[in-house]
Design a protein around this motif. Structure first.
Motif, short mmCIF file in Angstrom:
data_model
loop_
_atom_site.label_atom_id
_atom_site.label_comp_id
_atom_site.label_asym_id
_atom_site.label_seq_id
_atom_site.Cartn_x
_atom_site.Cartn_y
_atom_site.Cartn_z
N GLY A 79 -26.25 42.74 -15.92
CA GLY A 79 -26.47 42.48 -16.35
C GLY A 79 -28.72 43.26 -16.46
N LYS A 80 -28.97 43.51 -14.86
CA LYS A 80 -30.12 43.73 -14.84
C LYS A 80 -30.53 45.17 -14.26
N ARG A 81 -31.26 45.79 -14.68
CA ARG A 81 -32.02 47.65 -13.72
C ARG A 81 -32.66 46.94 -12.90
N ARG A 82 -33.28 47.14 -12.28
CA ARG A 82 -33.88 47.17 -10.93
C ARG A 82 -33.76 47.50 -9.42
N ARG A 83 -34.49 47.64 -8.72
CA ARG A 83 -34.01 48.06 -7.55
C ARG A 83 -33.40 47.37 -6.95
N VAL A 84 -32.64 47.80 -5.77
CA VAL A 84 -31.28 47.17 -5.31
C VAL A 84 -32.27 46.48 -4.05
N SER A 85 -33.80 46.76 -3.88
CA SER A 85 -33.92 46.19 -2.27
C SER A 85 -34.59 44.60 -3.06
N HIS A 105 -44.08 51.31 4.17
CA HIS A 105 -42.68 51.26 3.75
C HIS A 105 -42.40 49.01 3.79
N ALA A 106 -42.93 48.76 3.84
CA ALA A 106 -42.79 47.33 4.17
C ALA A 106 -43.61 46.61 2.51
N SER A 107 -44.64 47.25 1.97
CA SER A 107 -45.86 46.47 1.36
C SER A 107 -44.63 46.47 -0.31
N ASP A 108 -43.84 47.03 -1.27
CA ASP A 108 -42.72 46.75 -1.80
C ASP A 108 -42.24 45.18 -1.68
N GLU A 109 -41.43 45.14 -0.85
CA GLU A 109 -40.57 44.32 -0.49
C GLU A 109 -41.21 43.23 -0.86
N MET A 110 -42.79 43.40 0.01
CA MET A 110 -43.15 42.18 0.27
C MET A 110 -44.55 42.02 -0.52
N ALA A 111 -44.83 42.55 -1.47
CA ALA A 111 -45.08 42.04 -2.92
C ALA A 111 -43.95 41.06 -3.81
N TYR A 112 -42.68 41.58 -3.51
CA TYR A 112 -41.75 41.37 -4.32
C TYR A 112 -41.25 40.38 -3.38
N GLY A 113 -41.52 39.80 -2.58
CA GLY A 113 -41.28 38.32 -2.08
C GLY A 113 -42.61 37.17 -2.37
N MET A 114 -43.46 37.78 -2.08
CA MET A 114 -44.32 37.24 -2.56
C MET A 114 -44.42 36.23 -4.39
N LYS A 115 -43.44 37.35 -5.34
CA LYS A 115 -42.94 37.05 -6.56
C LYS A 115 -42.00 36.27 -6.50
N ALA A 116 -40.86 36.63 -5.68
CA ALA A 116 -40.31 35.56 -5.47
C ALA A 116 -40.01 34.38 -4.73
#
Length: 312
Positions: free
Chosen positions: A199-205, A233-244
């Motif tokens: 039920g959620k659409r988002r990046r697979v990462s 290449h790691a910036s989006d995952e790092m930013a989401y890791g900070m959020k999550a």
């Protein structure tokens, strides 16, 4: 100099030293090398000397069947002795699950789901029976759906299968009630694929980071800066890791690859250390940054040994 000023200077010096501590480093250790460590204390000592010399703080130790052996079930004393020795030397030990030998990329498929659950359950069962200093500290899953032949035709379906498998594994962790971190080896390019799942659409990462405790990002590039570098290449995952609130380790490659930029193999150790230092400097103040993970023990050693051989 007043005592208060001297105390402040000492405290500042200690803080500077603490902040200068290098980032943690893990290393993937595959079937043959892991089983060699189970079989021979001398192989453990040899590995320990290498790990200490190269700043390795966590070992991903293969913990599944190989060549008709499955010591985690049939002879767990070998794992207990090896893990106890590694812990005694100050290292953490994660169970490395996933194998080309076993073709575990198939485990994402519904018809193979039971094998994926059984694979992690064996680690949970082992930990439940082991003493504290003999237990695995975490699990790293290297199960890559893009290896499957049908990837190009069924990419989104297979990624959904991967997430289903991941959810089942994490549910099993909760059922066992074990405090053990679990995370996958994840390609950096999953942040460029969007998928609707549960039920959620988002990046697979992002789906993947939501499910697991951490990710070991396969951030395979031979340079830190620029639009095609480790940092970008790691910036989006790092930013989401900070959020999550999830850790992100940057994976680097040292074995040969036909695409030169994927691996440090064509460069020197000094080159790799310079680029990792640049990436660390960029991410060090982000709480999600969990350090680096090197692929892999045998390949890393061969690469370094090649550099020390005299040229004719």
């Amino acid at each position: 100099m007043s005592r208060s000023l001297a105390a402040l200077l000492v405290a500042a010096s200690l803080n500077t030293q603490a902040s200068a501590a290098p980032a943690p480093r893990a290393i993937w250790t595959w079937e043959e090398d892991s089983y060699a460590m189970l079989d021979r204390p001398s192989a453990v000592e040899e590995a320990l000397a290498f790990f200490k010399a190269h700043g390795i703080t966590t070992v991903y130790l293969y913990a599944d069947s190989f060549r008709e052996r499955n010591d985690i079930v049939d002879d767990p004393r070998r794992y207990k002795a090896t893990i106890k020795r590694l812990h005694g030397a100050g290292l953490q030990v994660y169970a490395l699950l996933g194998s080309g030998y076993l073709q575990t990329e198939r485990y994402i498929l519904p018809s193979f789901r039971a094998l994926a659950i059984a694979m992690v359950r064996r680690v949970f069962d082992y930990n439940a029976k082991a003493e504290a200093d003999e237990r695995f500290d975490g699990i790293n899953l290297d199960i890559e759906p893009h290896i499957l032949d049908e990837w190009s035709a069924k990419k989104l379906e297979l990624l959904g299968n991967f997430l289903d498998m991941s959810a089942a594994i994490m549910a099993e962790k909760r059922r066992y009630g074990q405090a053990i971190d679990i995370g996958p080896a994840m390609p950096f390019w999953w942040d460029g694929i969007e998928l609707s799942w549960q039920g959620k659409r988002r990046r697979v990462s992002e789906h993947t980071q939501d499910l697991y405790d951490y990710v070991a990002l396969m951030d395979y590039r031979d340079h830190a800066h620029g639009p095609d570098g480790l940092i970008s290449h790691a910036s989006d995952e790092m930013a989401y890791g900070m959020k999550a609130g999830k850790r992100v380790l940057l994976g680097v490659e040292t074995t040969p690859n036909e695409i030169q930029k994927v691996s440090f193999n064509h460069l020197t150790e000094a080159d790799m250390e310079r680029e990792l230092a640049a990436a660390e400097a960029h991410f060090k103040n982000q709480q999600a940054f969990g350090g680096f993970v090197v692929h892999h023990y045998r390949g890393y050693r061969r690469w370094l040994e090649k550099q020390t051989k005299p040229t004719r």
